[in-house]
Scaffold this active site. Structure first.
Site, PDB file in Angstrom:
ATOM      1  N   GLU A 250       0.833  -1.198   0.000  1.00  0.00           N
ATOM      2  CA  GLU A 250       0.000   0.000   0.000  1.00  0.00           C
ATOM      3  C   GLU A 250       0.871   1.251   0.000  1.00  0.00           C
ATOM      4  O   GLU A 250       1.984   1.230   0.527  1.00  0.00           O
ATOM      5  CB  GLU A 250      -0.870   0.027   1.269  1.00  0.00           C
ATOM      6  CG  GLU A 250      -1.812  -1.146   1.372  1.00  0.00           C
ATOM      7  CD  GLU A 250      -2.767  -1.029   2.560  1.00  0.00           C
ATOM      8  OE1 GLU A 250      -2.815   0.035   3.218  1.00  0.00           O
ATOM      9  OE2 GLU A 250      -3.466  -2.019   2.822  1.00  0.00           O
ATOM     10  N   LYS A 252       2.162   4.689   1.382  1.00  0.00           N
ATOM     11  CA  LYS A 252       2.261   5.178   2.766  1.00  0.00           C
ATOM     12  C   LYS A 252       2.058   6.691   2.762  1.00  0.00           C
ATOM     13  O   LYS A 252       2.852   7.432   2.200  1.00  0.00           O
ATOM     14  CB  LYS A 252       3.632   4.834   3.357  1.00  0.00           C
ATOM     15  CG  LYS A 252       3.759   5.191   4.823  1.00  0.00           C
ATOM     16  CD  LYS A 252       5.067   4.694   5.402  1.00  0.00           C
ATOM     17  CE  LYS A 252       5.078   4.720   6.918  1.00  0.00           C
ATOM     18  NZ  LYS A 252       4.855   6.044   7.486  1.00  0.00           N
ATOM     19  N   ARG A 257      -2.988   9.544  11.601  1.00  0.00           N
ATOM     20  CA  ARG A 257      -3.790   8.344  11.693  1.00  0.00           C
ATOM     21  C   ARG A 257      -5.085   8.671  12.432  1.00  0.00           C
ATOM     22  O   ARG A 257      -5.060   9.341  13.453  1.00  0.00           O
ATOM     23  CB  ARG A 257      -2.988   7.327  12.492  1.00  0.00           C
ATOM     24  CG  ARG A 257      -3.512   5.937  12.411  1.00  0.00           C
ATOM     25  CD  ARG A 257      -2.474   5.000  12.964  1.00  0.00           C
ATOM     26  NE  ARG A 257      -2.923   3.642  12.820  1.00  0.00           N
ATOM     27  CZ  ARG A 257      -2.108   2.592  12.867  1.00  0.00           C
ATOM     28  NH1 ARG A 257      -0.834   2.754  13.068  1.00  0.00           N
ATOM     29  NH2 ARG A 257      -2.581   1.375  12.726  1.00  0.00           N
ATOM     30  N   ARG A 272      -3.700   8.637  16.845  1.00  0.00           N
ATOM     31  CA  ARG A 272      -2.777   7.529  17.072  1.00  0.00           C
ATOM     32  C   ARG A 272      -2.522   7.325  18.564  1.00  0.00           C
ATOM     33  O   ARG A 272      -2.343   6.215  19.020  1.00  0.00           O
ATOM     34  CB  ARG A 272      -1.469   7.842  16.349  1.00  0.00           C
ATOM     35  CG  ARG A 272      -0.451   6.740  16.389  1.00  0.00           C
ATOM     36  CD  ARG A 272       0.831   7.203  15.719  1.00  0.00           C
ATOM     37  NE  ARG A 272       1.818   6.149  15.702  1.00  0.00           N
ATOM     38  CZ  ARG A 272       2.520   5.775  16.754  1.00  0.00           C
ATOM     39  NH1 ARG A 272       2.367   6.384  17.903  1.00  0.00           N
ATOM     40  NH2 ARG A 272       3.383   4.793  16.657  1.00  0.00           N
ATOM     41  N   GLU A 302      -5.448   7.100   7.213  1.00  0.00           N
ATOM     42  CA  GLU A 302      -4.543   8.235   7.368  1.00  0.00           C
ATOM     43  C   GLU A 302      -5.204   9.455   6.727  1.00  0.00           C
ATOM     44  O   GLU A 302      -5.571   9.412   5.547  1.00  0.00           O
ATOM     45  CB  GLU A 302      -3.216   7.889   6.689  1.00  0.00           C
ATOM     46  CG  GLU A 302      -2.096   8.842   6.960  1.00  0.00           C
ATOM     47  CD  GLU A 302      -1.282   8.500   8.222  1.00  0.00           C
ATOM     48  OE1 GLU A 302      -1.654   7.568   8.978  1.00  0.00           O
ATOM     49  OE2 GLU A 302      -0.272   9.184   8.439  1.00  0.00           O
ATOM     50  N   PHE A 342      -7.235   2.178   5.620  1.00  0.00           N
ATOM     51  CA  PHE A 342      -6.431   0.971   5.370  1.00  0.00           C
ATOM     52  C   PHE A 342      -6.831  -0.239   6.194  1.00  0.00           C
ATOM     53  O   PHE A 342      -6.283  -1.311   5.994  1.00  0.00           O
ATOM     54  CB  PHE A 342      -4.923   1.238   5.480  1.00  0.00           C
ATOM     55  CG  PHE A 342      -4.475   1.934   6.737  1.00  0.00           C
ATOM     56  CD1 PHE A 342      -4.394   1.252   7.919  1.00  0.00           C
ATOM     57  CD2 PHE A 342      -4.120   3.271   6.698  1.00  0.00           C
ATOM     58  CE1 PHE A 342      -3.973   1.890   9.069  1.00  0.00           C
ATOM     59  CE2 PHE A 342      -3.701   3.927   7.848  1.00  0.00           C
ATOM     60  CZ  PHE A 342      -3.624   3.222   9.044  1.00  0.00           C
ATOM     61  N   ARG A 417       4.258  -3.833  17.197  1.00  0.00           N
ATOM     62  CA  ARG A 417       5.047  -3.651  15.975  1.00  0.00           C
ATOM     63  C   ARG A 417       5.442  -5.040  15.511  1.00  0.00           C
ATOM     64  O   ARG A 417       6.250  -5.695  16.150  1.00  0.00           O
ATOM     65  CB  ARG A 417       6.282  -2.810  16.317  1.00  0.00           C
ATOM     66  CG  ARG A 417       6.957  -2.172  15.139  1.00  0.00           C
ATOM     67  CD  ARG A 417       8.119  -1.314  15.580  1.00  0.00           C
ATOM     68  NE  ARG A 417       7.734  -0.076  16.243  1.00  0.00           N
ATOM     69  CZ  ARG A 417       7.184   0.975  15.637  1.00  0.00           C
ATOM     70  NH1 ARG A 417       6.965   0.942  14.338  1.00  0.00           N
ATOM     71  NH2 ARG A 417       6.866   2.056  16.303  1.00  0.00           N
ATOM     72  N   LYS A 423       7.184  -1.398   6.692  1.00  0.00           N
ATOM     73  CA  LYS A 423       7.263  -0.152   5.937  1.00  0.00           C
ATOM     74  C   LYS A 423       8.617  -0.035   5.260  1.00  0.00           C
ATOM     75  O   LYS A 423       9.620  -0.588   5.742  1.00  0.00           O
ATOM     76  CB  LYS A 423       6.998   1.039   6.847  1.00  0.00           C
ATOM     77  CG  LYS A 423       7.977   1.170   7.981  1.00  0.00           C
ATOM     78  CD  LYS A 423       7.532   2.230   8.971  1.00  0.00           C
ATOM     79  CE  LYS A 423       8.462   2.247  10.167  1.00  0.00           C
ATOM     80  NZ  LYS A 423       8.029   3.046  11.268  1.00  0.00           N
TER      81      LYS A 423
HETATM   82  P1  AMP Z   1       5.744   5.168  11.046  1.00  0.00           P
HETATM   83  O1  AMP Z   1       4.997   6.282  11.738  1.00  0.00           O
HETATM   84  O2  AMP Z   1       6.864   5.638  10.156  1.00  0.00           O
HETATM   85  O3  AMP Z   1       6.122   4.073  12.001  1.00  0.00           O
HETATM   86  O4  AMP Z   1       4.734   4.461  10.031  1.00  0.00           O
HETATM   87  C1  AMP Z   1       3.533   3.889  10.433  1.00  0.00           C
HETATM   88  C2  AMP Z   1       2.401   4.875  10.210  1.00  0.00           C
HETATM   89  O5  AMP Z   1       2.179   5.087   8.839  1.00  0.00           O
HETATM   90  C3  AMP Z   1       1.074   4.382  10.704  1.00  0.00           C
HETATM   91  O6  AMP Z   1       0.932   4.628  12.075  1.00  0.00           O
HETATM   92  C4  AMP Z   1       0.077   5.188   9.881  1.00  0.00           C
HETATM   93  O7  AMP Z   1      -0.229   6.384  10.567  1.00  0.00           O
HETATM   94  C5  AMP Z   1       0.857   5.577   8.639  1.00  0.00           C
HETATM   95  N1  AMP Z   1       0.345   5.025   7.379  1.00  0.00           N
HETATM   96  C6  AMP Z   1       0.275   5.708   6.220  1.00  0.00           C
HETATM   97  N2  AMP Z   1      -0.205   4.947   5.230  1.00  0.00           N
HETATM   98  C7  AMP Z   1      -0.457   3.718   5.749  1.00  0.00           C
HETATM   99  C8  AMP Z   1      -0.952   2.494   5.231  1.00  0.00           C
HETATM  100  N3  AMP Z   1      -1.294   2.372   3.945  1.00  0.00           N
HETATM  101  N4  AMP Z   1      -1.068   1.434   6.067  1.00  0.00           N
HETATM  102  C9  AMP Z   1      -0.715   1.544   7.366  1.00  0.00           C
HETATM  103  N5  AMP Z   1      -0.238   2.680   7.920  1.00  0.00           N
HETATM  104  C10 AMP Z   1      -0.103   3.766   7.129  1.00  0.00           C
END
Ligand code: AMP
Length: 591
Positions: A250, A252, A257, A272, A302, A342, A417, A423
């Site tokens: 998907e 990002k 969130r 979040r 998001e 998502f 996690r 990611k």
């Molecule tokens: P990070 O904050 O870098 O750990 O990345 C995770 C965050 O990406 C999640 O908490 C979501 O807020 C955001 N996010 C954006 N797009 C997506 C997606 N397609 N699926 C899941 N999370 C996403």
């Protein structure tokens, strides 16, 4: 239980230097408490009145507590202020002044734990004109009618920090021991907590209804689910390998969130960090009403600002303006948001958390068939690393942050996690350009040109989620503006403590220890092995011990403290080890 008895347990908790002893004391406390009382004790120990999504805040600042202490002890405001400057802890000030006041002072407690909690709720709910004076009066009454040892915690509680360093995992373990006699039930309790985000509710359910009720725990409307989090890997190959050769990929989106709960006309949005943010997003609220045909649903996505005409997504910095509390309606018009959904956790009375990703996605697409403001994330399903890389590059070109790969068969893993979501961001594909979220566990006094700020730098730690401990990884002395130094000094002074917190593992001793509470964002050139830091410390083949440390660390970001992260949200030790390995790999690939 009388509050005086709880205060005695808190004194013991404050004194211990080991996490295991801390759990023993908490277990003893829970065993002594009545079933309802467990709920109050958990909130008080967390320094809150309710879970974040209830939005019940004390609305009490230092000055207000100072005034209440002055009234209850007959010392002047100046005297209270002076004592506070000296000790940096209004709990200690309240206790000392209460012990030395000439007013007829109580030796024994009058309040039960429940009464204290209810009085604090009353203080929090006091609003409107004259509310400050009324809050001061209520607090002063409590101080006057309590013994010095109790007043210490009564003064700290409304400031949101009991300074004992007890975390959620510590409480869960103690609950398991107190009610089942073993630590083994902790996992089930954690699962229940991840589904409702209310530790007190979990504690009371266990106390009153027993293990079975916890085992059968389900998601509930208007109790937000703790969000699933993504692991990270640097290449499409590694991601596919981890996911069994095939995955959904998907886009990002770099926005915020939101978790949406809908039951008929009642709709709530959660951040979040599980705060209720319904009032901040009138356009999303309208869209849920207008576009989502489901009667009862919990889903998440998001939210991001989006230009309808050009199809361009706005970067986080612009989207975040929407978070400001003023001019919400105006901003909603200028910078309309879209919600890229998502996941879906609950639908028409059924819990979907244990259904596989593909099934949840199918349902999500079905629910969003006719919607336009809320739409499913753009994605592909692939077993080709090349196709995944291509999708990643295209996403970056379109102004996105990267991709999140999802295991097609995985359930929704609340609050953790895991590798079911992975990611990949641009920054992973090179040297250490990714930032780390680190917990401040102590600080150093300034020397030389920094002397005037009385602030020389921070001692920072990662979170080891296996051990539920904070392990130091770096001293941090650069990247601060003068304003940030002043702010940090002031903020940290409020949570400094006499000795090393029980959940901190450190070889270095800073000038002041602080309760692990705040997260800072740090950038560094490299992760190295070091004998002075405890992050991931292990025995080397030569018998010496080494942990991980940062080379050339510096603070980044406009705001010194990441207010949306709690210490347990910080970069974990495991992630640091993973980053260290990836960094080595890149170097080998380059040579
Ligand atoms: P990070 O904050 O870098 O750990 O990345 C995770 C965050 O990406 C999640 O908490 C979501 O807020 C955001 N996010 C954006 N797009 C997506 C997606 N397609 N699926 C899941 N999370 C996403």
């Amino acid at each position: 239980m009388l509050f005086g008895e709880l205060a005695k347990y808190y004194d013991r908790l404050e004194e211990v230097s080991s996490r295991l002893k801390m759990i023993d004391i908490l277990t003893e406390t829970f065993k002594k408490a009545g079933h309802e009382e467990i709920g109050y004790i958990i909130y008080i120990t967390q320094g809150v009145l309710a879970p974040p999504f209830e939005g019940i805040e004390f609305g009490v600042a230092d000055k207000l507590v100072e005034e209440a202490i002055a009234i209850a002890t007959s010392y002047t405001k100046d005297e209270v202020e002076k004592a506070y400057k000296k000790s940096g802890d209004l709990g200690i000030v309240a206790k000392d002044l209460k012990a030395s006041t000439k007013l007829k002072s109580l030796r024994n407690s009058r309040y039960t734990v429940e009464e204290v909690y209810n009085k604090m709720i009353e203080i929090a709910r006091t609003g409107g004109e004259g509310s400050k004076a009324h809050k001061i009066k209520l607090l002063a009454d409590m101080f006057a009618n309590s013994a010095p040892d109790e007043v210490k915690y009564l003064a700290r509680y409304p400031l949101g920090e009991l300074r004992m360093g007890v975390g959620d995992a510590t409480i869960l373990e103690a609950l398991s021991l107190a009610y089942t006699g073993s630590r083994a039930f902790k996992g089930e309790l954690e699962r229940a907590y991840n589904l409702c985000s209310d530790l007190s509710y979990v504690g009371v359910t266990l106390a009153k209804e027993g293990k079975e009720a916890i085992i059968g725990f389900k998601v509930t409307l208007f109790k937000p689910v703790r969000p699933a989090l993504a692991e990270r890997l640097p290449t499409a190959n590694e991601i596919l390998e981890k996911m069994g050769g095939r995955a959904a990929v998907e886009q990002k989106y770099d926005g915020f969130r939101l978790q949406v709960h809908k039951d008929g006309d009642r709709i709530q949005l959660y951040s979040r960090r599980l705060e209720n943010t319904t009032g901040m997003f009138p356009d999303i609220l309208e869209a849920v009403k207008r576009e989502i045909p489901a009667k009862r649903i919990i889903f998440e996505g998001e939210a991001i600002a989006y230009n309808e005409v050009t199809g361009e997504l706005f970067p986080f910095q612009e989207t975040i303006q929407r978070k400001r509390k003023h001019d919400i309606e105006k901003k909603a018009e200028e910078l309309p948001l879209h919600l890229f959904a998502f996941d879906v956790m609950y639908y028409e009375g059924k819990d979907y958390l244990n259904e596989p990703y593909e099934k949840r996605r199918e349902l999500l697409e079905h629910v969003l068939e006719k919607s336009s403001t809320i739409r499913p994330t753009t994605r592909i399903i692939t077993s080709s690393p090349k196709e995944m890389e291509g999708f990643f590059e295209k996403s970056i070109e379109n102004g996105l942050e990267g991709i999140v790969a999802k295991d097609l068969n995985s359930r929704y893993i609340a609050g953790a996690r895991k590798f079911s979501w992975i990611k990949m961001k641009r920054s992973y594909k090179g040297e250490l350009t990714d930032t780390l979220d680190l917990v401040v566990v102590g600080y150093f006094l300034g020397r030389g040109s920094r002397a005037e700020f009385e602030f020389g730098g921070l001692l920072c730690a990662t979170y080891n989620d296996k051990r539920d401990m904070f392990e130091t990884i770096t001293k941090l002395g650069t990247g601060f503006t003068e304003a940030q130094m002043a702010e940090l000094k002031q903020t940290l002074d409020r949570i400094k403590i006499k000795s090393k917190p029980a959940r901190v593992d450190s070889i270095i001793t800073p000038d002041f220890w602080v309760t692990p509470k705040y997260v800072v964002v740090v950038k560094a050139d490299e992760i190295t092995k070091s004998p002075t830091h405890t992050c991931g410390m292990e025995k080397l083949p030569d018998g010496t011990e080494a942990g991980y440390a940062l080379r050339f660390p510096r603070l980044v970001g406009d705001e010194a403290i990441r207010k949306d992260k709690s210490p347990e949200d910080a970069t974990t030790t495991r992630e640091v080890i993973e980053m260290f390995k990836q960094q080595k790999k890149v170097r080998i690939d380059d040579s």
